[in-house]
Design an enzyme around this catalytic site. Structure first.
Site, short mmCIF file in Angstrom:
data_model
loop_
_atom_site.label_atom_id
_atom_site.label_comp_id
_atom_site.label_asym_id
_atom_site.label_seq_id
_atom_site.Cartn_x
_atom_site.Cartn_y
_atom_site.Cartn_z
N LEU A 100 0.83 -0.94 -0.05
CA LEU A 100 -0.05 0.02 -0.12
C LEU A 100 0.82 1.22 -0.22
O LEU A 100 1.98 1.36 0.54
CB LEU A 100 -0.88 0.04 1.19
CG LEU A 100 -2.06 -0.83 1.46
CD1 LEU A 100 -2.69 -0.62 2.63
CD2 LEU A 100 -3.06 -0.61 0.15
N ASP A 101 0.36 2.32 -0.59
CA ASP A 101 1.05 3.39 -0.65
C ASP A 101 1.41 4.10 0.75
O ASP A 101 0.49 3.65 1.54
CB ASP A 101 0.46 4.73 -1.36
CG ASP A 101 0.36 4.33 -2.93
OD1 ASP A 101 1.15 3.58 -3.51
OD2 ASP A 101 -0.47 4.84 -3.41
N ARG A 102 2.46 4.80 1.11
CA ARG A 102 2.65 5.42 2.43
C ARG A 102 1.32 6.14 2.92
O ARG A 102 0.96 5.91 4.12
CB ARG A 102 3.67 6.03 2.50
CG ARG A 102 4.19 6.63 3.93
CD ARG A 102 5.31 7.66 3.85
NE ARG A 102 5.66 7.88 5.09
CZ ARG A 102 7.08 8.05 5.46
NH1 ARG A 102 7.86 7.94 4.55
NH2 ARG A 102 7.14 8.33 6.68
N THR A 156 -1.77 5.71 2.24
CA THR A 156 -3.00 4.89 2.11
C THR A 156 -3.21 4.25 3.53
O THR A 156 -2.28 3.66 3.69
CB THR A 156 -3.24 3.91 0.96
OG1 THR A 156 -3.05 5.12 -0.15
CG2 THR A 156 -4.50 3.28 0.88
N ARG A 185 -5.60 6.66 -7.44
CA ARG A 185 -5.39 8.42 -7.49
C ARG A 185 -5.24 8.88 -8.83
O ARG A 185 -5.50 10.23 -8.94
CB ARG A 185 -4.01 8.52 -6.47
CG ARG A 185 -4.04 7.93 -5.34
CD ARG A 185 -2.63 7.70 -4.66
NE ARG A 185 -2.16 8.94 -4.42
CZ ARG A 185 -0.66 9.21 -4.07
NH1 ARG A 185 -0.32 8.03 -3.38
NH2 ARG A 185 -0.33 10.22 -3.83
#
Length: 209
Positions: free
Chosen positions: A54-56, A58, A158
């Site tokens: 996961l993105d930081r 998120t 996004r």
């Protein structure tokens, strides 16, 4: 720090808070102990076997295998698109349709060759707030969306939202930073409003999901 949502002999499902780095990389300064992988290693007293990332910015569910073989099976499930991933997101504006699909190719790693990418969206609710967040209108419109990526490209949700000009609130890379700055200063919104809420996939060692 993460919270354990589910655990058995094969799997570990965690809730990752927004802002927590999944693993060390060349762009961040956090040591291993301050990342999700470091937390997992301390919790299990064993190596951490990520099935995805996961993105930081998120928050939400992240899946790990308890051993290398299970993690490999899980990663193959992701590659074969057998995993249903669902997110909730707060965006600027009101989409024209309650249910819509964005099927636009995205560059690999943001600046590489184009790859097919597809995300399905559904509107949960719409709201109008009596403040001017952009300097253009006397009020501001927002929507709560359900997002289901059918492919797994970097920053896919996004970037697809940005293509529709329904910018994800708090997204400093692909979003509307005029609005983000206003919401941070006057409404106290200091994070990106994207949350991974559901993972559905075949269990690697048991029948069913």
């Amino acid at each position: 720090m993460p919270t354990v949502i589910f655990e058995d002999e094969a799997l570990l499902v965690l809730h990752k808070p927004a802002g927590l780095l999944v693993h060390p990389n060349g762009w961040a300064e956090e040591p291993l102990a301050e990342t999700l992988v470091g937390w997992v290693q301390a919790y299990t007293q064993a190596p951490a076997y990520l099935a995805h990332r996961l993105d930081r910015a998120t928050s939400g569910l992240i899946l790990l295998g308890k051993n290398e073989q299970v993690a490999r099976i899980l990663m193959e499930s992701f590659l074969r698109q057998e995993v249903q991933k669902k997110y909730v997101a707060v965006v600027r504006g009101w989409p024209a349709a309650d249910v819509f699909r964005v099927e636009r190719p995205l560059a690999k790693d943001l600046d590489g060759p184009l790859q097919d990418a597809c995300t399905d969206f559904r509107v949960f609710s719409r709201s109008t707030c009596a403040f001017n967040s952009t300097g253009r209108y006397p009020s501001s419109r927002y929507s709560l969306l359900w997002a289901e990526p059918q492919t797994g490209r970097m920053h896919q949700i996004r970037r697809h939202l940005a293509m529709q000009r329904h910018y994800l609130i708090g997204d400093s890379k692909h979003g509307d930073n005029t609005q983000n700055n206003y919401l941070r200063q006057y409404q106290g919104i200091t994070r990106m409003l994207l949350h991974a809420v559901e993972l559905r996939l075949p269990h690697p060692e048991q029948a069913g999901q």
